[in-house]
Write a protein that holds these residues in place. Sequence first.
Motif: not given
Length: 184
Positions: A163-173
């Motif tokens: 689950k922690k990997s989802l924190e590195s999804w660059p949604l704001d880019r």
Amino acid sequence: QKSRTKMGNTNNNDASSIASLPPLIDHQPPSSCPLSPSDLAARIDGRRVALYFSAGWCPMCTSFEPDLLKFRKSAAEAGQSVEIFYVGSDRSALDTIRRAERLEMAHVPFGEDTAATKRKYKIWAGSERGQFGTGRRSGVPAVVVLDGLGEEMAFLAAESEGKKSLESWPLDRVAGVWCGVEDQ
């Protein structure tokens, strides 16, 4: 000949930069219906796009998926919709179709298209070493986030980080938002 859709990100100043996605099959009944270029364009317009490498027989994958689906829902509620395409390491085409339907994801067709996608991103299940070798960067589950030009923007190591990997999804880019379409 398979139809491929090419995408260009209008947020990018280089409008001539275009990359292609692998062929995709819609998850909605009737199953096994290829997404047309116009359907694919409508589906991903204004969204962030990712490839989800997984298998239904994989306990790590099935335990990661509730978090992935919750992430997809939360992103949409925050106005940052994501479209995730399934790249299966399932045992059969029918297993891939059923999983894609359950996950509500279009999928890369079972067989050579899936194999080519796995080779390109160097992601496959350990049980597939006989077919693909040992030169992988990750097993399943894994997520590859694509930018608006179809190039890899981020790799989410769900196999090792969960689950922690989802924190590195660059949604704001902004570069991750897909806009515009040009048929091949």
